[in-house]
Design a protein around this motif. Structure first.
Motif, short mmCIF file in Angstrom:
data_model
loop_
_atom_site.label_atom_id
_atom_site.label_comp_id
_atom_site.label_asym_id
_atom_site.label_seq_id
_atom_site.Cartn_x
_atom_site.Cartn_y
_atom_site.Cartn_z
N ARG A 67 0.81 -1.22 0.00
CA ARG A 67 0.00 0.00 0.00
C ARG A 67 0.85 1.27 0.00
N ILE A 68 2.12 1.15 0.30
CA ILE A 68 3.00 2.32 0.26
C ILE A 68 3.06 2.90 -1.14
N LEU A 69 2.78 2.09 -2.16
CA LEU A 69 2.86 2.55 -3.55
C LEU A 69 1.77 3.54 -3.91
N PHE A 70 0.70 3.60 -3.12
CA PHE A 70 -0.36 4.56 -3.40
C PHE A 70 0.01 5.96 -2.94
N ASN A 71 0.94 6.06 -2.02
CA ASN A 71 1.36 7.39 -1.55
C ASN A 71 2.67 7.25 -0.78
N ILE A 72 3.77 7.19 -1.51
CA ILE A 72 5.08 7.01 -0.87
C ILE A 72 5.38 8.22 0.01
N PRO A 73 5.82 7.99 1.25
CA PRO A 73 6.17 9.12 2.13
C PRO A 73 7.25 10.00 1.53
N SER A 74 7.46 11.14 2.14
CA SER A 74 8.37 12.15 1.59
C SER A 74 9.83 11.81 1.86
N TYR A 75 10.24 10.60 1.47
CA TYR A 75 11.66 10.25 1.48
C TYR A 75 12.34 11.04 0.36
N LYS A 76 13.66 11.10 0.37
CA LYS A 76 14.35 11.70 -0.76
C LYS A 76 14.08 10.84 -2.00
N PHE A 77 14.15 11.45 -3.16
CA PHE A 77 13.66 10.80 -4.37
C PHE A 77 14.37 9.48 -4.68
N SER A 78 15.67 9.42 -4.42
CA SER A 78 16.41 8.17 -4.68
C SER A 78 15.86 7.03 -3.82
N THR A 79 15.46 7.36 -2.59
CA THR A 79 14.88 6.34 -1.72
C THR A 79 13.52 5.90 -2.24
N GLN A 80 12.72 6.84 -2.73
CA GLN A 80 11.42 6.48 -3.29
C GLN A 80 11.57 5.52 -4.47
N CYS A 81 12.56 5.78 -5.32
CA CYS A 81 12.81 4.88 -6.45
C CYS A 81 13.19 3.49 -5.97
N LYS A 82 13.99 3.44 -4.92
CA LYS A 82 14.39 2.14 -4.37
C LYS A 82 13.20 1.38 -3.81
N VAL A 83 12.26 2.11 -3.19
CA VAL A 83 11.06 1.46 -2.65
C VAL A 83 10.27 0.78 -3.77
N VAL A 84 10.15 1.46 -4.91
CA VAL A 84 9.46 0.87 -6.06
C VAL A 84 10.17 -0.42 -6.50
N VAL A 85 11.49 -0.36 -6.60
CA VAL A 85 12.26 -1.51 -7.06
C VAL A 85 12.15 -2.68 -6.09
N VAL A 86 12.28 -2.41 -4.79
CA VAL A 86 12.29 -3.53 -3.84
C VAL A 86 10.91 -4.14 -3.67
N THR A 87 9.84 -3.37 -3.87
CA THR A 87 8.51 -3.99 -3.82
C THR A 87 8.31 -4.90 -5.03
N MET A 88 8.91 -4.55 -6.17
CA MET A 88 8.92 -5.48 -7.31
C MET A 88 9.72 -6.73 -6.96
N THR A 89 10.83 -6.53 -6.28
CA THR A 89 11.67 -7.65 -5.86
C THR A 89 10.89 -8.61 -4.97
N LEU A 90 10.18 -8.05 -4.00
CA LEU A 90 9.37 -8.87 -3.10
C LEU A 90 8.24 -9.56 -3.86
N HIS A 91 7.65 -8.85 -4.81
CA HIS A 91 6.59 -9.42 -5.66
C HIS A 91 7.09 -10.67 -6.37
N ASN A 92 8.26 -10.58 -7.00
CA ASN A 92 8.83 -11.72 -7.70
C ASN A 92 9.19 -12.85 -6.75
#
Length: 393
Positions: A294-319
């Motif tokens: 659910r974090i993907l619906f509204n990622i907290p105000s982390y720095k942008f590089s961290t937000q990109c990493k969150v997207v990648v690692v949730t894909m990682t967990l998905h796989n």
């Protein structure tokens, strides 16, 4: 003034100067001591003094143990079954730099990270649940994030870079075989609420696993000769990218066919219906991915590089879950019904419009096909002819 008077005053002046210097040195010493005390106090309060304001008898580690040992609770809390959680924690410790510390086990750090991603809880909520300071919660989140980013390089990729094998979804389904034998995956974009307001483009395998994500256009990525991805009506029919037919009164999206009592008719619609049914895998995968994290619906105000990493690692967990879960509620919905359609809120597309915009564009004939590749046009026409021949049997 006589020499005698001068000699009598010099010792007095020297004594006065000496006293002033001593007073200045004392004051300077007092200021340094006071400043040192302030610095030491701030350091102690921030790093050494962990205020025990949460006195629950259930520590963070005890909470993790309770969740893992309660039937169904691991899936609800960590969004994966207990055996998948334990296997993942061991893998990250063994191969990807996640280490236990004196203050926290690796499993608890992973649990903190998963709860944040699964439920988008705040740092303060996590402090209350796991009985750690805000600084510890933040630090452990970043440690697990770094470990999962390293893991992503090994799991977000095609198992066969030459794509020699035809995906089972195509090979074992008469609707697609042998018409789409050159297809190796599906591509589309989705919106993730981040600082720059854009989302990633994604390549998915037909097993509902993410293969790769991109920021921006991807036409520079050309599949091997004779292979292609199926793409939405918003993309051109370029080399390696098979798009549907577009134009006035030509249906493409599955809901258009299902809302109508009229079946697909004609050369264009027969192809578009088969193409959309095959490409539907990416829509279903988006729903599974976003509904789980659910974090993907509204990622907290982390720095942008961290937000990109969150997207990648949730894909990682998905796989990882897709590969290792014996049973998974979200994936099972897709496996049990090949025509399962996601029910998600309309979202902005990565190119600035919405999926609904693409729908209205090609129906009104506004899309431009001038960029289409002649070879891919031949591939598309051959598939459509093959599908028409089958339907006439």
């Amino acid at each position: 003034m006589s020499e005698t008077e001068t000699e009598n005053k010099d010792p007095e002046m020297d004594m006065e100067v000496l006293l002033q210097q001593q007073t200045y040195e004392k004051l300077r010493l007092y200021v340094l001591v006071a400043f040192g005390l302030i610095v030491c106090t701030e350091y102690y309060v921030k790093f050494l003094s962990k205020q025990k304001v949460r006195t629950s008898i259930c520590s963070g580690w005890q909470f993790v143990i309770e969740v893992l040992n309660t039937l169904g609770e691991s899936y609800r809390t960590f969004r994966m079954e207990s055996h998948v959680f334990i296997k993942l924690a061991n893998l990250l410790v063994a191969n990807y730099g996640l280490h236990p510390t004196r203050e926290m086990r690796a499993e608890e750090a992973l649990a903190i990270f998963l709860v944040i991603c699964a439920h988008n809880h705040s740092n303060r909520t996590l402090q209350t649940r796991f009985k750690h300071s805000g600084e510890t919660i933040s630090r452990k989140f970043n440690e697990v994030l770094t470990s999962l980013v390293a893991f992503s390089r090994d799991i977000i990729r095609p198992p066969d870079h030459l794509f020699k094998e035809v995906p089972s979804k195509i090979r074992e389904d008469y609707k697609f075989w042998p018409h789409f034998e050159g297809c190796i995956g599906a591509i589309d974009g989705t919106h993730v609420r981040a600082l720059d307001g854009k989302g990633p483009l994604m390549i998915l395998a037909f097993s509902l696993q993410h293969r790769k994500s991109y920021k921006g256009k991807i036409y520079s990525h050309i599949p091997p000769q004779g292979k292609y991805y199926v793409v939405d009506a918003g993309y051109s029919n370029k080399k390696g990218y098979l798009a549907p037919f577009k134009g006035k009164h030509i249906r493409y999206h599955l809901p258009d066919f299902r809302r109508s009592t009229q079946p697909p008719t004609g050369f264009f619609e027969v192809f578009n219906y088969a193409h959309a049914s095959l490409r539907n895998v990416i829509e279903r995968s988006f729903e599974v991915w976003k509904n789980r994290w659910r974090i993907l619906f509204n990622i907290p105000s982390y720095k942008f590089s961290t937000q990109c990493k969150v997207v990648v690692v949730t894909m990682t967990l998905h796989n990882y879950i897709r590969k290792n879960a014996l049973k998974d509620e979200e994936f099972d919905k897709c496996d049990e019904d090949p025509d399962y359609m996601p029910n998600v809120e309309e979202e902005d597309d990565v190119d600035g419009g919405t999926h609904g915009d693409y729908q209205s564009n090609y129906n009104s004939g506004d899309t431009d096909d001038n960029d289409d590749d002649n070879d891919m046009a031949i591939v598309r026409n051959n598939i459509a002819s093959s599908l028409m021949s089958r339907s006439s049997i």
